[in-house]
Structures are given as C-alpha cells and as structure tokens.
Design a protein around this motif. Structure first.
Motif, PDB file in Angstrom:
ATOM      1  N   GLU A   1       2.302   2.128  -4.471  1.00  0.00           N
ATOM      2  CA  GLU A   1       0.861   1.593  -4.836  1.00  0.00           C
ATOM      3  C   GLU A   1      -0.043   1.490  -3.206  1.00  0.00           C
ATOM      4  O   GLU A   1      -1.273   2.038  -3.373  1.00  0.00           O
ATOM      5  N   GLU A   2       0.672   1.298  -2.231  1.00  0.00           N
ATOM      6  CA  GLU A   2       0.285   1.178  -0.962  1.00  0.00           C
ATOM      7  C   GLU A   2      -0.224   2.732  -0.386  1.00  0.00           C
ATOM      8  O   GLU A   2      -1.182   2.814  -0.096  1.00  0.00           O
TER       9      GLU A   2
ATOM     10  N   LYS B   1       5.902  -1.129  -4.932  1.00  0.00           N
ATOM     11  CA  LYS B   1       5.071  -1.851  -3.782  1.00  0.00           C
ATOM     12  C   LYS B   1       4.363  -0.612  -2.851  1.00  0.00           C
ATOM     13  O   LYS B   1       3.210  -0.183  -2.795  1.00  0.00           O
TER      14      LYS B   1
ATOM     15  N   THR C   1      11.497  -2.149  -6.998  1.00  0.00           N
ATOM     16  CA  THR C   1      10.364  -3.149  -6.879  1.00  0.00           C
ATOM     17  C   THR C   1       9.589  -2.796  -5.494  1.00  0.00           C
ATOM     18  O   THR C   1       8.595  -2.513  -5.590  1.00  0.00           O
ATOM     19  N   GLU C   2      10.538  -2.536  -4.655  1.00  0.00           N
ATOM     20  CA  GLU C   2      10.021  -2.116  -3.271  1.00  0.00           C
ATOM     21  C   GLU C   2       9.419  -0.770  -3.267  1.00  0.00           C
ATOM     22  O   GLU C   2       8.077  -0.681  -2.752  1.00  0.00           O
TER      23      GLU C   2
END
Lengths: 388, 310
Positions: free
Chosen positions: B115-116, B112, B108-109
């Motif tokens: 995506e960033e 993220k 999950t991390e």
C-alpha cells in the motif's frame, strides 16, 4: 509459496486456451471411445445382400430357394442380360447373380446333382459374394442330405425354413478380449495428447514468463534463495500436472460409470498415465526454456503433440504400422505408453511377467521424461554460465 | 560504508568492460554513475548485484562481501532495472505484492508495504490495471514500486528514466529524492547529465570501464579550467570588435551567429565585467545577457576529449 502462487496467477491468465484444449480433447475422446469400444457380441449382426436370380428351371426347388433367401436378402428375379448384369456387379448394385439351369430340380431328385450345377455371376474375391456362396452351398448340402434321408422335396424345404428361424447367441469369447476395447482403455489411449499439449502449453508459457530477462534478473537480486524459487516452480508444475491427472481420472470414472475405480487394472493405468504426464511436463519445461515467445510455445505444442501421437500409435493403430515405421516408433515414448495401455486393457489377472513388462515400459517413458528434464537443466545452466 | 568496490576487473573476451574500477559510497548518499553508453555503468551494477561474475577485485555491501547467495544482504537492496521488469499477466497490485513477497513473508506486513509503495508512486487509482494498460511513465513508476516496496536501505536505479516523458521524469526524480530523505542510500546510473546534476550528492564519471573523476558536481567542475559561457544578443558586430573581444583575457572561443554572440571563457575573475566594459567602450548595443556555468558534459569533454552523448 510466493513462486507457487505466481505460477497459478499466471496460469489463470491462460485458463481460456487451456480449457479449450481440454474440452476439445474430452469431446473427441468421448466420441472415439464410444465408437471404438466393443462389448460382448453386440457388434454381431446379419447382412442383407442384393441378389438376383435367373430361373430357367421354374420348378419347386427354385421357388423354395427364392423363399428361403428372399427373407434374408434383397432378392430380385431378372432375365439374362450379360452387359446389364456385369454393369450392376461392377457398381456393386448386385452382390451375386444365381442362375438355376433348366432340369436342375430333376437332376437333384434323381441324385445326379453333379450333372447339373447351380451357376453364378459375381465379382471374384468379394467378401459379400463368398458369403452368399457359402450360404447357398450350405443350403444345398442340407437339402441333398434331407432328400437322401427320405424326405420329400416339400418336406426338406419346410425343415430348412424352420431351421432358419432358430437363432443362436454369439459370444466373442476367445476372439477379442472384452476389456481390450472398453471405453476407459480407449480413453486412456488418447491421454498422451492431452498431457503433451497441455503440459507444454501450461508449463511452457509459465516458464517463458519467469525466464524473461528483466523479471529473472529482479528475482535473482531478491533475497529469496534460488532453491526456494525452484521448489516453488516444481511444486506448481506438479500441482498443475496433478490437476490434469485428476481431470482424466474423473472423466474415466464418468465413462465407466465408476467401475474403473474398483477395477484391478486401475492402479496400472494410473502408473502408465503418470509416466506420460511426467513426459508432458518435462517437455513443457524444455519448451519454456528454448522458446522465444508464446507463439513459439504454441508451435512446439502442435509439432510435439501431433508427432508423438501419430508416430507413437495414439491416433493411428500400431497394427497398421509398417516394419520401418515400427522400428522408428519404438524410439518414441508414446509407442511404449500405447503398448502398456493396451496390455493393461487386455489384462484379466496380474502375473509377474506382465507386471515386469508394465513396470519396464512405464519406467522407459519416465526415463524419457527424465532425459528431457536433464537436457533442459543442462541448457539452463549453460545459459546461466554464458550470461554471468 | 554502504558500498565498497576495489580493483574490479570484468572482461568479455578481449573487451575489458571494467578496468580496475574502484568506488566507495557512504550511507545517505545519492551517488551518480555518469558515463556514455558502453562506459561500464550497467556492468558495475550487475557485478555489484552478483548478476555477473567478475575476473578480479572485491565488492562489499554493508561491510560484507557480496556473493550470489548473500541473501541476508539482498534483503536490504532494492533494484530498479533499465527495462521494466514486471509480469504483464498480473495487475499493478499483484506485481508489487509478488516482488515484495520475495523479501517479506509476513502477509500483513507485506500488505502494508505494498500500500505504501502504491501511494509513494501515486498508482492508487491504477492498482487493478494490467501493465499493458499503463502509459510509459506509469509503467516506470510501477517498475520503481516493485523495487522499493520492501523498504531497502540501498536502492540501485539503472537508468530508470529512459524513454520517459518530462512530467513522469520529474516525478521519478522527486521520488528518488524522497526515498533518500527517508534514509535510503541511492546509486543512480544515467547518461543524462542534467538528472545526475539535479539529484546526486556525489558523482563518478565513467569511461571505458574506468572511474575517471569522482566528487560533488562542484568538485568535478572545479577540476577543469573552464569558466562561464556568456551569450549576448547583438544586432550588429564589426570584424574589428570581434577581434577585440577575442583579445580579452581568458577568452577560449567566440562565435557570432544569428545576432547571438557567444564567448567561452577559461577560469578567471571578472570575465563578464570585462566583456560588458568592452561593449560599452565600443558603443555596441546589446540585448539579453545570459551566463552559463560549465556542465558535467564540459567536464567529460575536457577529460576525455569527447561528448557524454557520443
């Protein structure tokens, strides 16, 4: 896990070429295993020959001979023309020319068969001529025996005609082992090609990408320990190998309609296959380390797979090897794989001696795999030292 | 101290690539390693990252000795190599995800962070593209995204703009400044002095494996006795006037070609005023006036006697 996943993401990219290799292998081995397999006495059949007869006697005995062999062979009555006969024999349009001399029947009935004998024209040393000759001699010896036993000529010929109608079932027991050439044994014989070709192509290409200078440097800089990366790579390679093995075993199941899974030989076949699979994977490992690009990997695939399969006796029966080639072939791991495969194929029951033989031969192939792997590790570590 | 290099010596046979090299980089800096090809910049970076063994010296990162198995330290380091290091068989997203996954295990991390990183390098619309479909500039941006996705505290960029078009280069430089503004310490190696001048807070000039000068760009320029170079568009200039200009105080060199007068001064006050006064006095008509301050190339030239691009 990350490297393991990467392995299959990269492999996915080459699924087309790997699939083509696999399909070709399966198609070819299906055809070959069908043609080479022998079961029971199905392969025994009679052969009809082209036989010509020149009858100078023109009596009952000659006619009886023509009736007897006319059913079995393609019989034609001809006039004597030496040149024409020799030409037809030369071109194998005739297998045998039988000449019944004048007075032959009279001599036989008088018990003086040694005075006038049947004559023939044939190509010396040909199997077909010898085959007909032996049939003829058998017929004549039976006829003479019947005549000596008091039968008339007509009666004797009628008895021989009746005997000809009786058919016997022929069994190959004691001549060729039924199992030796069953479809699975033949199919497993060709597995080295698949394992070596797909092993080098698959593992080699993946390693080639992972060994790319820039990508490798980036991975070296990462916080993932090298042991973890090697573990991921090893797991990926073994999983890939497992897929290949599973595919081969499934196909074997289809070929044998499932009977191979309950066969006493099945575990030993698997053992032999695993030893060869390890060799294919370790060759892939070596290829991925020494090759500069994908084309080089493909080159290695062709050279290694064909050389190992031809010299080891996969594509060419080991029985046709000359002594010199056999001496060389004994240094090729596929030679021992084929030996083991044939021994397992011919196996009826397991005994200590055979088990030891199978274990030592599969162990030998596994040692080759280990040696190739060790060589690659040495190469990698020496390159690593050089780079640092 | 983020990076501390003491007395680093690296030899390739008889060639001394790094000769008792010293460096100290503080947190929050954009530190430039400037030098011509073969000066030892990449060797320094490779030693710093433990990609290369060195013969002598000590390297510390975040106060701890850097070794090949310093995996905890490596978590906080991001690397962007000179050559693009991505897998051609993976898409933009898959590449970033893979390299980020070498640092971040939590899915999950990682999602993220990926995506960033994609948004940071503005590759959102290319996420499903394979690297071979990307232009040179976009490929460089992907290369950067792969190196920074795990949000490292120290980012090392080894000549990341080689063979990149001006537009992409500006984007990359802008991105580096943003990374620094977000708290990352940057080490930037280049042989493009303009880039180094533009983004670096401190610069070390390297030559033959040595650190020959270190400081801010102004400090470096102050090290040399070179003033401004003044250019004037002059229609006509007599021999006599040229001699007079050459006679002005602090003039090092004067050239007049294609109606362009170029006068190079050493450090001194009122160089421009004196030159303009002389022009007026001799009634020499002139057009545009352009004053150029010394560059890092001038600094390098002054110290080593050769150009940075030699």
């Amino acid at each position: 896990m990350q490297v393991f996943k990467l392995y299959f993401r990269l492999l996915k990219h080459y699924k087309g070429i790997l699939f083509i290799y696999f399909v070709i292998f399966i198609a070819v081995t299906f055809i070959i295993s069908d043609n080479m397999s022998v079961s029971g006495g199905e392969e025994i059949y009679t052969t009809s020959l082209n036989v010509a007869i020149i009858d100078y006697d023109k009596k009952t005995l000659g006619n009886g001979l023509k009736d007897y062999f006319g059913d079995k062979h393609y019989l034609t009555e001809i006039e004597y023309d030496e040149d024409a006969i020799l030409e037809e024999l030369y071109w194998r349009e005739l297998a045998y020319v039988l000449i019944i001399p004048e007075g032959f029947e009279a001599a036989i009935l008088a018990g003086e068969e040694e005075k006038i004998e049947l004559q023939s024209m044939k190509v010396p040393g040909t199997m077909t001529a010898d085959y007909f000759q032996s049939e003829l001699e058998l017929y004549m010896s039976k006829l003479v025996a019947l005549l000596n036993a008091g039968y008339s000529l007509d009666e004797a010929q009628a008895v021989l005609m009746d005997l000809k109608e009786e058919k016997a079932t022929v069994s190959l027991a004691g001549f060729v082992n039924e199992n030796q050439h069953d479809r699975c044994t033949v199919f497993f014989l060709y597995a080295p090609y698949l394992f070596v070709a797909l092993g080098i192509q698959g593992v080699g290409l993946i390693l080639l990408h992972m060994n790319g200078k820039e990508v490798k440097a980036r991975m070296e800089c990462s916080s993932m320990p090298i042991k973890q990366r090697i573990a991921g790579l090893t797991a990926g390679t073994l999983f890939y190998g497992g897929i290949m093995l599973a595919a081969v075993l499934i196909i074997a199941g289809i070929l044998s309609k499932g009977s191979i899974y309950g066969d006493v030989r099945f575990p030993y076949f698997i053992l032999n296959l695993i030893s060869m699979l390890l060799l294919g994977l370790s060759l892939g490992f070596l290829a991925g380390t020494v090759a500069k690009n994908g084309n080089a990997v493909s080159g290695i695939v062709n050279v290694a797979s064909l050389a190992l399969c031809f010299l080891g006796g996969v594509f060419v029966p080991q029985e046709v090897f000359s002594d010199g080639i056999t001496k060389v072939a004994r240094f090729i791991p596929t030679y021992w794989y084929v030996q083991t495969n044939n021994e397992i194929g011919a196996m009826q029951t397991m005994n200590t001696e055979l088990l030891q033989k199978i274990l030592s031969q599969t162990g030998l192939v596994a040692c080759y795999a280990l040696a190739v792997f060790a060589l690659t590790v040495v190469l990698i570590s020496s390159r690593r030292k050089q780079m640092r | 101290m983020v990076v501390k290099i003491e007395n680093l010596v690296k030899r390739y046979g008889d060639l001394v690539a790094l000769d008792h090299f010293n460096l100290a980089i503080e947190e929050g800096e954009v530190f430039g390693l400037l030098g011509p090809n073969g000066s030892g910049k990449s060797t320094t970076i490779n030693c710093l990252l433990s990609l290369l063994e060195f013969d002598k010296g000590k390297i510390e990162v975040f106060g701890q000795e850097m070794k090949p198995d310093s995996y905890e330290l490596k978590k906080d380091i991001g690397v962007i190599m000179q050559n693009v290091a991505v897998f051609d068989e993976l898409t933009v997203y898959e590449n970033i995800d893979y390299f980020c996954g070498l640092y971040v295990k939590d899915k999950t991390e990682r999602k993220k962070l990926v995506e960033e990183a994609i948004n940071f390098v503005e590759l959102s619309e290319f996420r499903k593209f394979y690297p071979k479909k990307l232009s040179g500039g976009l490929l460089r941006r992907l290369n950067i995204a792969c190196g920074i996705a795990h949000k490292p505290k120290l980012i090392i960029l080894d000549e990341p703009t080689v063979a990149v078009d001006p537009q992409s280069r500006n984007k990359i430089l802008e991105g580096i400044q943003n990374l620094n503004a977000n708290g990352a310490t940057i080490i930037y190696t280049s042989h493009y002095m303009e880039e180094v001048e533009q983004i670096c807070t401190r610069i070390a000039i390297m030559d033959k494996g040595k650190n020959i000068a270190i400081g801010t760009k102004d400090e470096l320029k102050a090290m040399i006795d070179l003033g401004e170079t003044i250019s004037l568009e002059v229609l006509e200039l007599s021999e006599e006037s040229m001699t007079a200009i050459q006679g002005l105080p602090h003039v090092i060199k004067m050239t007049y070609e294609n109606h362009l007068l170029k006068v190079k001064f050493s450090k001194g006050k009122h160089n421009l005023l004196r030159l303009l006064d002389l022009m007026k006095e001799r009634e020499i008509g002139f057009g545009g006036v352009h004053a150029e301050m010394p560059t890092l190339n001038d600094v390098f030239l002054e110290i080593t006697g050769k150009e940075l691009r030699d």
